[in-house]
Design an enzyme around this catalytic site. Structure first.
Site, PDB file in Angstrom:
ATOM      1  N   GLY A   8       0.881  -1.205  -0.088  1.00 32.47           N
ATOM      2  CA  GLY A   8       0.039   0.074  -0.096  1.00 32.47           C
ATOM      3  C   GLY A   8       0.858   1.284  -0.098  1.00 32.47           C
ATOM      4  N   ILE A  13      -1.497   7.117   3.372  1.00 30.16           N
ATOM      5  CA  ILE A  13      -0.858   6.904   4.644  1.00 30.16           C
ATOM      6  C   ILE A  13       0.556   6.049   4.078  1.00 30.16           C
ATOM      7  CG2 ILE A  13      -0.580   5.539   6.746  1.00 30.16           C
ATOM      8  CD1 ILE A  13      -3.459   6.283   7.131  1.00 30.16           C
ATOM      9  N   ASP A  32       1.993  -2.906  -4.095  1.00 29.37           N
ATOM     10  CA  ASP A  32       0.579  -2.400  -4.379  1.00 29.37           C
ATOM     11  C   ASP A  32      -0.044  -2.578  -5.690  1.00 29.37           C
ATOM     12  OD1 ASP A  32      -1.456  -0.048  -4.335  1.00 29.37           O
ATOM     13  OD2 ASP A  32      -0.203   0.761  -2.802  1.00 29.37           O
ATOM     14  N   TYR A 149     -15.733  -2.941   7.487  1.00 30.33           N
ATOM     15  CA  TYR A 149     -14.425  -2.125   7.513  1.00 30.33           C
ATOM     16  C   TYR A 149     -13.846  -2.504   9.048  1.00 30.33           C
ATOM     17  CZ  TYR A 149     -10.821   1.101   7.499  1.00 30.33           C
ATOM     18  OH  TYR A 149      -9.780   1.909   7.711  1.00 30.33           O
ATOM     19  N   LYS A 153     -10.505  -4.581  10.427  1.00 29.77           N
ATOM     20  CA  LYS A 153      -9.315  -4.106  11.499  1.00 29.77           C
ATOM     21  C   LYS A 153      -9.355  -4.738  12.832  1.00 29.77           C
ATOM     22  CE  LYS A 153      -8.036  -1.447   8.159  1.00 29.77           C
ATOM     23  NZ  LYS A 153      -6.547  -1.400   7.538  1.00 29.77           N
TER      24      LYS A 153
HETATM   25  P1  NAD Z   1      -5.435   5.018   0.294  1.00 38.93           P
HETATM   26  O1  NAD Z   1      -6.751   4.707  -0.449  1.00 38.93           O
HETATM   27  O2  NAD Z   1      -4.770   6.254   0.163  1.00 38.93           O
HETATM   28  O3  NAD Z   1      -4.300   3.756   0.014  1.00 38.93           O
HETATM   29  C1  NAD Z   1      -4.573   2.544   0.120  1.00 38.93           C
HETATM   30  C2  NAD Z   1      -3.594   1.884  -0.607  1.00 38.93           C
HETATM   31  O4  NAD Z   1      -3.888   0.349  -0.573  1.00 38.93           O
HETATM   32  C3  NAD Z   1      -3.384   2.164  -1.995  1.00 38.93           C
HETATM   33  O5  NAD Z   1      -1.979   2.501  -2.636  1.00 38.93           O
HETATM   34  C4  NAD Z   1      -3.973   1.154  -2.830  1.00 38.93           C
HETATM   35  O6  NAD Z   1      -3.781   0.979  -4.267  1.00 38.93           O
HETATM   36  C5  NAD Z   1      -3.722  -0.177  -1.922  1.00 38.93           C
HETATM   37  N1  NAD Z   1      -4.534  -1.204  -2.364  1.00 38.93           N
HETATM   38  C6  NAD Z   1      -6.093  -1.299  -2.074  1.00 38.93           C
HETATM   39  N2  NAD Z   1      -6.551  -2.455  -2.575  1.00 38.93           N
HETATM   40  C7  NAD Z   1      -5.352  -3.171  -3.056  1.00 38.93           C
HETATM   41  C8  NAD Z   1      -5.211  -4.446  -3.579  1.00 38.93           C
HETATM   42  N3  NAD Z   1      -6.461  -5.300  -3.881  1.00 38.93           N
HETATM   43  N4  NAD Z   1      -4.095  -4.713  -3.767  1.00 38.93           N
HETATM   44  C9  NAD Z   1      -3.076  -4.137  -3.582  1.00 38.93           C
HETATM   45  N5  NAD Z   1      -2.992  -2.792  -3.084  1.00 38.93           N
HETATM   46  C10 NAD Z   1      -4.272  -2.285  -2.681  1.00 38.93           C
HETATM   47  O7  NAD Z   1      -5.906   4.805   1.889  1.00 38.93           O
HETATM   48  P2  NAD Z   1      -5.224   5.353   3.077  1.00 38.93           P
HETATM   49  O8  NAD Z   1      -6.273   5.940   3.809  1.00 38.93           O
HETATM   50  O9  NAD Z   1      -3.907   5.778   2.938  1.00 38.93           O
HETATM   51  O10 NAD Z   1      -5.272   3.807   3.980  1.00 38.93           O
HETATM   52  C11 NAD Z   1      -4.281   3.347   4.266  1.00 38.93           C
HETATM   53  C12 NAD Z   1      -4.449   2.194   5.376  1.00 38.93           C
HETATM   54  O11 NAD Z   1      -4.920   2.864   6.532  1.00 38.93           O
HETATM   55  C13 NAD Z   1      -5.481   1.354   5.159  1.00 38.93           C
HETATM   56  O12 NAD Z   1      -5.183  -0.052   5.615  1.00 38.93           O
HETATM   57  C14 NAD Z   1      -6.586   2.002   5.838  1.00 38.93           C
HETATM   58  O13 NAD Z   1      -7.622   0.786   6.195  1.00 38.93           O
HETATM   59  C15 NAD Z   1      -5.903   2.568   6.989  1.00 38.93           C
HETATM   60  N6  NAD Z   1      -6.864   3.536   7.650  1.00 38.93           N
HETATM   61  C16 NAD Z   1      -6.943   4.660   7.373  1.00 38.93           C
HETATM   62  C17 NAD Z   1      -7.607   5.508   7.861  1.00 38.93           C
HETATM   63  C18 NAD Z   1      -7.696   7.042   7.418  1.00 38.93           C
HETATM   64  O14 NAD Z   1      -8.562   7.915   7.932  1.00 38.93           O
HETATM   65  N7  NAD Z   1      -7.356   7.309   6.153  1.00 38.93           N
HETATM   66  C19 NAD Z   1      -7.991   5.643   9.161  1.00 38.93           C
HETATM   67  C20 NAD Z   1      -7.637   4.225   9.830  1.00 38.93           C
HETATM   68  C21 NAD Z   1      -7.116   3.230   9.305  1.00 38.93           C
END
Ligand code: NAD
Length: 253
Positions: A8, A13, A32, A149, A153
């Site tokens: 990812g 993040i 990714d 979701y 987690k």
């Molecule tokens: P984002 O959508 O910006 O990034 C998610 C990444 O995961 C992307 O690069 C995407 O291409 C990759 N991804 C998604 N599906 C995929 C697949 N099938 N195969 C390979 N890669 C895949 O999201 P983010 O907000 O940066 O989230 C990053 C992590 O943080 C996630 O696990 C999310 O659940 C967690 N998170 C985010 C938040 C928030 O508020 N943004 C809060 C709590 C947890």
């Protein structure tokens, strides 16, 4: 300098974690779905296996750390996809890289969420932890995105804690980071969803520190947990959420 792998790293993040580790001078292997060192779709077993095979080929001498960050949000209509990427896409990669991590006394950070304690379906979380496909599809029939979701987690975090002692015996420290609401492409998509937008804005307004998190906030916590400064921290869930979990669940820890 160390050798790390992560999922990812192309967005949000994960992109901040990637930049932080590269700025620190580490070698980093990013998985990714596209635009990474290793392109693999972590939603299915074949993509997960190809990612494991490719990371193993890129780091035959071992890994100093692994960060499971890839995930999809609660707005995604395909509910099994949320479970498959967020849970199986995290734990199967850790399992597949365990011996490489043991070679270097590596550290694992799972990116969980501060929504993990809010999961409501024990049946679903148990099905994930048991890898029980039939029970999983039955549970998903009566669920919606947010609980799928948060349950994914919770399962990731419980898997980490259930396996902490066994991995520690191999010299591997596992921890989780629980981000609160963080401004990324994922949350932008949820905030624009007509079903979720208003609720999300109210949720952000209630964060005790008065702001949403940034990807850099999360990356700093991950960097710390991977570092030698955290060398006795093992099995912890570190909320990085501006006080939101403490406000919502003051007596549970
Ligand atoms: P984002 O959508 O910006 O990034 C998610 C990444 O995961 C992307 O690069 C995407 O291409 C990759 N991804 C998604 N599906 C995929 C697949 N099938 N195969 C390979 N890669 C895949 O999201 P983010 O907000 O940066 O989230 C990053 C992590 O943080 C996630 O696990 C999310 O659940 C967690 N998170 C985010 C938040 C928030 O508020 N943004 C809060 C709590 C947890």
């Amino acid at each position: 300098m160390g050798t790390f792998a992560m999922t990812g790293g192309a967005s949000g993040i994960g992109a901040a974690i990637k930049q932080t580790l590269l700025d620190d001078g580490h070698q980093l292997i990013v998985v990714d779905i596209t635009g990474a060192d290793i392109d693999a779709d972590l939603s299915g077993p074949e993509g997960r296996q190809s990612a494991i095979t490719a990371v193993r080929a890129a780091a035959p001498e071992g890994l100093d750390g692994f960060i499971a960050c890839a995930g999809v949000g609660s707005h995604v209509p395909n509910l099994p996809l949320i479970a498959n990427v967020n849970y199986f896409g995290a734990v199967e990669l850790v399992e597949g890289l365990r011996d490489l991590l043991a070679l270097k006394n590596g550290a694992v950070v799972m990116i969980s969420s501060n929504s993990a304690p809010m999961a409501t379906s024990a049946e679903y979380v148990d099905a994930l932890l048991a890898n029980d496909e039939a029970a999983l599809s039955t549970a998903l029939e009566s669920m919606e995105g947010q609980t799928v979701y948060s349950g994914s987690k919770q399962a990731v975090t419980r898997w980490m804690r259930r396996n902490t002692a066994a991995y520690a015996a191999d010299g591997i420290r596992m921890n989780a980071v629980g981000p609160g609401y963080t401004e990324t492409p994922m949350t932008a998509a949820v905030a624009e969803d007509p079903n979720y937008g208003d609720a999300i804005r109210q949720f952000v307004a209630s964060i005790p520190m008065g702001r949403a998190g940034s990807p850099a906030d999360m990356a700093k916590a991950v960097r710390f947990l991977l570092s030698d400064d955290a060398n006795f921290i093992c099995g912890a869930m570190l909320f990085v959420d501006g006080g939101h979990d403490a406000m919502l669940r003051p007596d549970q820890f």
